[in-house]
Structures are given as structure tokens and as C-alpha cells.
Design an enzyme around this catalytic site. Structure first.
Site, PDB file in Angstrom:
ATOM      1  N   THR A 121       0.930  -1.239  -0.018  1.00 51.12           N
ATOM      2  CA  THR A 121       0.195   0.233  -0.097  1.00 51.12           C
ATOM      3  C   THR A 121       0.936   1.434  -0.206  1.00 51.12           C
ATOM      4  OG1 THR A 121      -1.634  -1.302   1.139  1.00 51.12           O
ATOM      5  CG2 THR A 121      -1.620   1.241   1.256  1.00 51.12           C
ATOM      6  N   THR A 169      13.407   5.112  10.907  1.00 51.31           N
ATOM      7  CA  THR A 169      14.743   3.954  10.903  1.00 51.31           C
ATOM      8  C   THR A 169      14.398   2.661  10.228  1.00 51.31           C
ATOM      9  OG1 THR A 169      15.098   4.862  13.233  1.00 51.31           O
ATOM     10  CG2 THR A 169      16.024   2.802  12.692  1.00 51.31           C
ATOM     11  N   ASN A 171      -5.887  -8.652  -8.191  1.00 49.33           N
ATOM     12  CA  ASN A 171      -6.057  -9.531  -6.819  1.00 49.33           C
ATOM     13  C   ASN A 171      -7.398 -10.226  -6.901  1.00 49.33           C
ATOM     14  OD1 ASN A 171      -6.535  -6.521  -6.577  1.00 49.33           O
ATOM     15  ND2 ASN A 171      -7.223  -7.091  -4.695  1.00 49.33           N
ATOM     16  N   SER A 194       5.122  -6.679  -2.217  1.00 50.65           N
ATOM     17  CA  SER A 194       4.729  -6.703  -0.968  1.00 50.65           C
ATOM     18  C   SER A 194       5.164  -8.090  -0.393  1.00 50.65           C
ATOM     19  CB  SER A 194       3.228  -6.646  -0.928  1.00 50.65           C
ATOM     20  OG  SER A 194       2.874  -6.918   0.322  1.00 50.65           O
ATOM     21  N   GLN A 254       0.799  -9.187  -6.676  1.00 50.54           N
ATOM     22  CA  GLN A 254       0.190 -10.560  -6.943  1.00 50.54           C
ATOM     23  C   GLN A 254       0.903 -11.293  -8.095  1.00 50.54           C
ATOM     24  OE1 GLN A 254      -2.256 -11.972  -5.072  1.00 50.54           O
ATOM     25  NE2 GLN A 254      -2.800 -10.367  -4.016  1.00 50.54           N
ATOM     26  N   HIS A 291       4.397  -9.884   2.083  1.00 47.62           N
ATOM     27  CA  HIS A 291       3.692 -10.962   2.963  1.00 47.62           C
ATOM     28  C   HIS A 291       2.637 -11.708   1.858  1.00 47.62           C
ATOM     29  CE1 HIS A 291      -0.567  -9.062   2.862  1.00 47.62           C
ATOM     30  NE2 HIS A 291       0.313  -7.811   2.507  1.00 47.62           N
ATOM     31  N   CYS A 305      -9.803  -7.017   1.259  1.00 51.63           N
ATOM     32  CA  CYS A 305     -10.237  -5.403   1.307  1.00 51.63           C
ATOM     33  C   CYS A 305     -11.629  -5.328   1.165  1.00 51.63           C
ATOM     34  CB  CYS A 305      -9.521  -4.740   0.356  1.00 51.63           C
ATOM     35  SG  CYS A 305      -7.790  -4.866   0.063  1.00 51.63           S
TER      36      CYS A 305
HETATM   37  C1  LIG Z   1      -2.685  -5.954  -6.152  1.00 55.50           C
HETATM   38  C2  LIG Z   1      -2.078  -5.468  -4.609  1.00 55.50           C
HETATM   39  N1  LIG Z   1      -1.520  -4.264  -4.503  1.00 55.50           N
HETATM   40  C3  LIG Z   1      -1.363  -3.806  -3.440  1.00 55.50           C
HETATM   41  C4  LIG Z   1      -1.850  -4.630  -2.193  1.00 55.50           C
HETATM   42  C5  LIG Z   1      -1.303  -3.869  -0.853  1.00 55.50           C
HETATM   43  O1  LIG Z   1      -0.468  -4.741  -0.300  1.00 55.50           O
HETATM   44  P1  LIG Z   1      -0.054  -4.765   1.315  1.00 55.50           P
HETATM   45  O2  LIG Z   1      -0.934  -5.565   1.916  1.00 55.50           O
HETATM   46  O3  LIG Z   1       1.266  -5.328   1.617  1.00 55.50           O
HETATM   47  O4  LIG Z   1      -0.498  -3.228   1.705  1.00 55.50           O
HETATM   48  C6  LIG Z   1      -2.342  -5.610  -2.211  1.00 55.50           C
HETATM   49  C7  LIG Z   1      -2.865  -6.340  -1.174  1.00 55.50           C
HETATM   50  O5  LIG Z   1      -3.917  -7.003  -1.139  1.00 55.50           O
HETATM   51  C8  LIG Z   1      -2.832  -6.283  -3.684  1.00 55.50           C
HETATM   52  O6  LIG Z   1      -3.257  -7.268  -3.811  1.00 55.50           O
END
Ligand SMILES: Cc1ncc(COP(=O)(O)O)c(C=O)c1O
Length: 376
Positions: free
Chosen positions: A70, A236, A149, A198, A178, A200, A320
Site C-alpha cells: 500500500t 529508521t 488481486n 509486498s 500479485q 507478505h 479488502c
Molecule cells: C494487487 C495488490 N496491490 C497492493 C496490495 C497492498 O499490499 P499490502 O497488503 O502489503 O499493503 C495488495 C494486497 O492485497 C494487492 O493485492
């Protein structure tokens, strides 16, 4: 429990956790400090960034570490639009981006930028024709996600890049959150100037991500403080997070698309097509790890609960939007018929899944459909 919600987040890999712990034990010093421990931490930080850049074919470029996808997307939209504002004020994105791109673009519209949102067809694909017609001499930024996503559409990023370079001087950013780890993501072959990743989503840690930039492409800062990350992201820097992210990217990096996921997905599509009351929303050649389907006149939540009772975790369209009762912006953009709109679920694969789990899913799907056909 069988976990099929990997597009929301993945389980951190043991080796990533070990790297994170080891780096926390030994390299806890502030990498901006001048003392020997600081310099050691800084060297490890630099090595981690070099690895990330190499993994995306961008050895000469730069990385800005962020607190996830994000923030990296926000930095791309706000930071790049501001940095290139002298060239123009026109931005192009698509109707089906992640909210971290869409909401940022909406905000820019309040600030005298003009944003065009490309439409998509019923499979979530943009039209190259529309992109070409929308590009202008004053277009400064184009942001198009690699893989959606919610339904897994893969956009033709390389072809978009060629059109963008031919028709404008715009910077081209792609949200690769993704796609990384499931499809090859190489900035050179995709011809992109900036990408978001990202950790995670690839068995790394949450709140850890990066904006990777081609050499010479520099956003303006959007947060202010001590000037870390070459002034682009104050705060930091967490060396252990960088180490863990580089590790997660390394273990999930692929040169070809994940063939195992593709095979499972094909089996699932075949199983779903047996039922008239199910519509497959994902394109046939969508990302190998995401399958979105919709049940006719049945609520997606009902399906998610049924699968959960049978030991299978999945989600309605995306994490989301799953708490939002309305159809998501992606479902609206692909123009899904009303009777399917509330029945969307998403199955997404990850490293912890096996073929047996897929067979289990197909069995539970059959029992769910039997129940529905008998009128519940
Ligand atoms: C296509 C896409 N972009 C951005 C994000 C946001 O990533 P983060 O959860 O690391 O903020 C997601 C998370 O669902 C995503 O699927």
C-alpha cells in the site's frame, strides 16, 4: 484447515522467520549510525537490496523499502506524479487497480491532476487501443497492475510499455504484488520504470514491501523526517525486515509461471464448469494461483462459511472488500450479471497447498452444489 486465501496473505516461510530472527539478534543497530555495528547493519541492508534488484532484473536501479504494498503504491502515485509535474498533469490507470492506487489517484484529482481510468472487458482485460487513444503528450504517469488481486487477470504489461514509450514521456509503474512469485517479473523484459512488491504475499512478513525503480526514476518524498532511504522514506530502516523480504523474494522467485498452480486451477475450472449455477470469472489464461467464481443467487458468504465448516478457508472477492456488502469495484467493472454479483468467492493458492487439498475442495464443492440443487 486447508488454506486457499493466499492472495490475502501467506504463511511466513520458516526460513524467512529464521533470517528475520538471526538479523534481529546480530544486526539490530541503526544502519544510519556511524559506529561499527551501524556500518555492519548498513552493509547487510545494501546486500539485501542488491538481491531484490537482481531478482527483478534491475541491477542498476534503486529500492525504497516501505511498510508494504500500500505504501509503495502510494509513493509511486503521489511521489512520481509530483516529481514529473513539470512535464504535465495527466495520469492513466485502470478501473480495477488495488484501492491503494485508486484512492491515491482520486486524491490527486483534488489536486489539479487529471486521471483517466481505463475500462476493462468481462475478463478484466484493458484494451491496448483505449490505452493508445488515452495517452497524451502531457501524460506523466501510467500505473497498470500486472495481475489483478480479485480475478487474476494478467495485463499485457510489455505491450503497454511499448505504447507508452511510443506515445508519451510517461513513467510506467506496475503493481506486481500479485504476480511476483507466480509469474516471471523482470523489469527489463516488462519494460517498466517502477514496480511494487509486498513481502507478505510471497511467504514473507506483513508491513514489509518495496518500490523498485529503474535508474534515474526518482519520486518525490511523501513522508518527512530523518531523510533515510535517500530522503524518499524517512524512518529508521529495519534491516531484519529487508533481510526477510530479500529471503522471501529469493525463495519464491520463478523464471516461468507456476505450472503446478496452473494445473490445479485448470482442474478447478473443469470442476466448476459442471454446474450451471457457477460462473467462472477469472480468464482462462489468468494468473495461475487465483480463481474467482460466482454462484447464481447465492451469497458468497454462505459459500465461504460452508467451506469453512468443511475445513477449507477461502474468501469472497478480496480481503479488502470482503467485509463490504456491495459488489467490489472489480466485479462492477467486469459487468457481472446481477444474479451472480453477491455470490463471488476467490480461491488462491500458495506454497503450503498440495494437490490432495485441491481434490478435497472439489469434493466439498460437489456437496455444496448438491445441497443447493436440493434447495438447501
Ligand atoms: C494487487 C495488490 N496491490 C497492493 C496490495 C497492498 O499490499 P499490502 O497488503 O502489503 O499493503 C495488495 C494486497 O492485497 C494487492 O493485492
Amino acid at each position: 484447515m486447508i488454506y486457499f486465501d493466499n492472495s490475502s496473505t501467506t504463511q511466513p516461510d520458516e526460513s524467512v522467520l529464521e533470517s528475520f530472527m538471526a538479523a534481529n539478534h546480530k544486526y539490530y543497530a541503526n544502519p544510519a549510525s556511524l559506529h561499527v555495528l551501524g556500518r555492519e547493519a548498513e552493509a547487510l541492508l545494501d546486500r539485501s537490496k542488491e538481491q531484490m534488484l537482481k531478482l527483478v532484473g534491475n541491477e542498476n536501479g534503486n529500492v525504497v523499502l516501505t511498510a508494504g504494498g500500500t505504501e509503495a503504491n502510494n509513493l509511486a502515485i503521489f511521489g512520481l506524479s509530483e516529481a514529473y509535474r513539470a512535464r504535465g498533469n495527466h495520469i492513466i490507470t485502470t478501473q480495477i487497480e488495488h484501492p491503494s492506487i485508486l484512492q491515491a489517484c482520486r486524491k490527486l484529482e483534488d489536486n489539479r491532476f487529471e486521471v483517466d481510468y481505463l475500462s476493462v472487458d468481462e475478463q478484466g482485460l484493458i484494451s491496448l487501443d483505449e490505452l493508445e487513444k488515452t495517452l497524451r503528450k502531457d501524460t506523466i504517469l501510467v500505473s497498470i497492475m500486472h495481475v489483478n488481486n480479485e480475478i487474476g487477470t494478467i495485463q499485457p504489461i510489455r505491450q503497454c510499455a511499448e505504447l507508452i514509450k511510443k506515445n508519451s514521456r510517461a513513467i510506467f509503474h506496475s503493481d506486481c504484488v500479485q504476480s511476483y512469485g507466480k509469474l516471471p517479473v523482470n523489469m527489463e523484459s516488462l519494460q517498466v520504470d517502477a514496480i511494487t512488491i509486498s513481502a507478505h504475499k510471497v511467504n514473507g512478513l506483513k508491513n514489509s514491501g518495496a518500490l523498485l525503480l529503474k535508474k534515474g526514476v526518482t519520486p518525490q518524498a511523501i513522508n518527512f523526517g530523518g531523510g533515510q532511504e535517500n530522503g524518499l522514506r524517512s524512518g529508521t530502516v529495519s534491516v531484519p525486515n529487508a533481510v526477510a523480504m530479500a529471503k522471501a523474494m529469493r525463495i519464491s522467485s520463478v523464471q516461468e509461471e507456476r505450472a503446478d498452480y496452473r494445473e490445479w486451477r485448470n482442474l478447478l475450472i473443469e470442476a466448476c464448469r459442471r454446474y450451471e449455477n457457477i460462473q467462472v470469472l477469472s480468464p482462462e489464461y489468468g494468473a495461475p494461483h487465483i480463481l474467482s467464481i460466482a454462484f447464481k443467487s447465492i451469497n458468497g458468504e454462505v459459500a465461504v462459511n460452508y467451506f469453512q465448516e468443511h475445513g477449507i478457508i477461502l474468501s469472497t472477492s478480496s480481503a479488502c472488500s470482503s467485509k463490504n456488502k456491495n459488489a467490489s469495484h472489480v466485479i462492477e467493472a467486469i459487468g457481472l450479471e446481477n444474479k451472480f454479483k453477491n455470490g463471488v468467492i476467490r480461491i488462491s493458492f500458495g506454497n503450503t497447498n498440495t494437490k490432495d487439498q485441491l481434490d478435497e475442495f472439489i469434493t466439498v464443492l460437489k456437496s455444496f452444489m448438491d445441497l443447493i440443487e436440493r434447495g438447501m
